[in-house]
Scaffold this motif. Sequence first.
Motif, PDB file in Angstrom:
ATOM      1  N   ASN A  14       0.833  -1.212   0.000  1.00 42.77           N
ATOM      2  CA  ASN A  14       0.000   0.000   0.000  1.00 42.77           C
ATOM      3  C   ASN A  14       0.863   1.257   0.000  1.00 42.77           C
ATOM      4  O   ASN A  14       0.592   2.208  -0.726  1.00 42.77           O
ATOM      5  CB  ASN A  14      -0.930   0.031   1.214  1.00 42.77           C
ATOM      6  N   ARG A  15       1.909   1.266   0.810  1.00 38.97           N
ATOM      7  CA  ARG A  15       2.769   2.439   0.881  1.00 38.97           C
ATOM      8  C   ARG A  15       3.523   2.657  -0.428  1.00 38.97           C
ATOM      9  O   ARG A  15       3.699   3.786  -0.865  1.00 38.97           O
ATOM     10  CB  ARG A  15       3.737   2.331   2.055  1.00 38.97           C
ATOM     11  N   VAL A  16       3.952   1.570  -1.053  1.00 40.64           N
ATOM     12  CA  VAL A  16       4.629   1.687  -2.354  1.00 40.64           C
ATOM     13  C   VAL A  16       3.663   2.263  -3.381  1.00 40.64           C
ATOM     14  O   VAL A  16       4.020   3.160  -4.148  1.00 40.64           O
ATOM     15  CB  VAL A  16       5.188   0.323  -2.810  1.00 40.64           C
ATOM     16  N   ASP A  17       2.414   1.769  -3.405  1.00 42.33           N
ATOM     17  CA  ASP A  17       1.419   2.287  -4.343  1.00 42.33           C
ATOM     18  C   ASP A  17       1.151   3.769  -4.108  1.00 42.33           C
ATOM     19  O   ASP A  17       1.027   4.545  -5.056  1.00 42.33           O
ATOM     20  CB  ASP A  17       0.107   1.501  -4.227  1.00 42.33           C
ATOM     21  N   ILE A  18       1.063   4.164  -2.856  1.00 46.28           N
ATOM     22  CA  ILE A  18       0.839   5.570  -2.523  1.00 46.28           C
ATOM     23  C   ILE A  18       2.001   6.416  -3.016  1.00 46.28           C
ATOM     24  O   ILE A  18       1.808   7.455  -3.651  1.00 46.28           O
ATOM     25  CB  ILE A  18       0.610   5.741  -1.008  1.00 46.28           C
ATOM     26  N   ILE A  30      -5.872  13.063  -1.255  1.00 48.30           N
ATOM     27  CA  ILE A  30      -6.115  11.768  -0.617  1.00 48.30           C
ATOM     28  C   ILE A  30      -7.300  11.080  -1.281  1.00 48.30           C
ATOM     29  O   ILE A  30      -7.291   9.869  -1.470  1.00 48.30           O
ATOM     30  CB  ILE A  30      -6.335  11.947   0.902  1.00 48.30           C
ATOM     31  N   ARG A  31      -8.285  11.842  -1.672  1.00 50.94           N
ATOM     32  CA  ARG A  31      -9.448  11.257  -2.354  1.00 50.94           C
ATOM     33  C   ARG A  31      -9.024  10.628  -3.687  1.00 50.94           C
ATOM     34  O   ARG A  31      -9.458   9.531  -4.024  1.00 50.94           O
ATOM     35  CB  ARG A  31     -10.526  12.309  -2.584  1.00 50.94           C
ATOM     36  N   GLU A  32      -8.172  11.303  -4.435  1.00 55.17           N
ATOM     37  CA  GLU A  32      -7.679  10.749  -5.692  1.00 55.17           C
ATOM     38  C   GLU A  32      -6.835   9.497  -5.455  1.00 55.17           C
ATOM     39  O   GLU A  32      -6.940   8.524  -6.206  1.00 55.17           O
ATOM     40  CB  GLU A  32      -6.874  11.795  -6.461  1.00 55.17           C
ATOM     41  N   LEU A  33      -6.012   9.525  -4.408  1.00 57.69           N
ATOM     42  CA  LEU A  33      -5.254   8.326  -4.051  1.00 57.69           C
ATOM     43  C   LEU A  33      -6.201   7.166  -3.775  1.00 57.69           C
ATOM     44  O   LEU A  33      -5.980   6.048  -4.233  1.00 57.69           O
ATOM     45  CB  LEU A  33      -4.392   8.582  -2.807  1.00 57.69           C
ATOM     46  N   ILE A  44      -5.835   5.016   3.793  1.00 54.56           N
ATOM     47  CA  ILE A  44      -4.755   5.864   3.300  1.00 54.56           C
ATOM     48  C   ILE A  44      -4.274   6.784   4.411  1.00 54.56           C
ATOM     49  O   ILE A  44      -3.068   6.958   4.598  1.00 54.56           O
ATOM     50  CB  ILE A  44      -5.205   6.669   2.063  1.00 54.56           C
ATOM     51  N   ASP A  45      -5.184   7.341   5.164  1.00 56.93           N
ATOM     52  CA  ASP A  45      -4.813   8.217   6.270  1.00 56.93           C
ATOM     53  C   ASP A  45      -3.939   7.469   7.283  1.00 56.93           C
ATOM     54  O   ASP A  45      -2.903   7.959   7.699  1.00 56.93           O
ATOM     55  CB  ASP A  45      -6.073   8.763   6.950  1.00 56.93           C
ATOM     56  N   LYS A  46      -4.342   6.272   7.657  1.00 55.40           N
ATOM     57  CA  LYS A  46      -3.568   5.478   8.613  1.00 55.40           C
ATOM     58  C   LYS A  46      -2.228   5.057   8.039  1.00 55.40           C
ATOM     59  O   LYS A  46      -1.223   5.036   8.749  1.00 55.40           O
ATOM     60  CB  LYS A  46      -4.359   4.239   9.033  1.00 55.40           C
TER      61      LYS A  46
END
Length: 50
Positions: A14-18, A30-33, A44-46
């Motif tokens: 998840n972090r790599v994708d972000i 964040i919404r687009e992510l 995503i927030d966490k």
Amino acid sequence: MKNFEKWVENLTENRVDILKNIHKNSKITIRELSENIGLSLSVIDKTCFS
């Protein structure tokens, strides 16, 4: 470069994708992510801020 590779190996998928999405668009919201990756806003927030 080896230190960078070791650092990335320790990241969750998840972090790599972000990070990939932020690298493509540094002004992404964040919404687009959430939409691009398929994760909820709270996940995503966490992931980013914990």
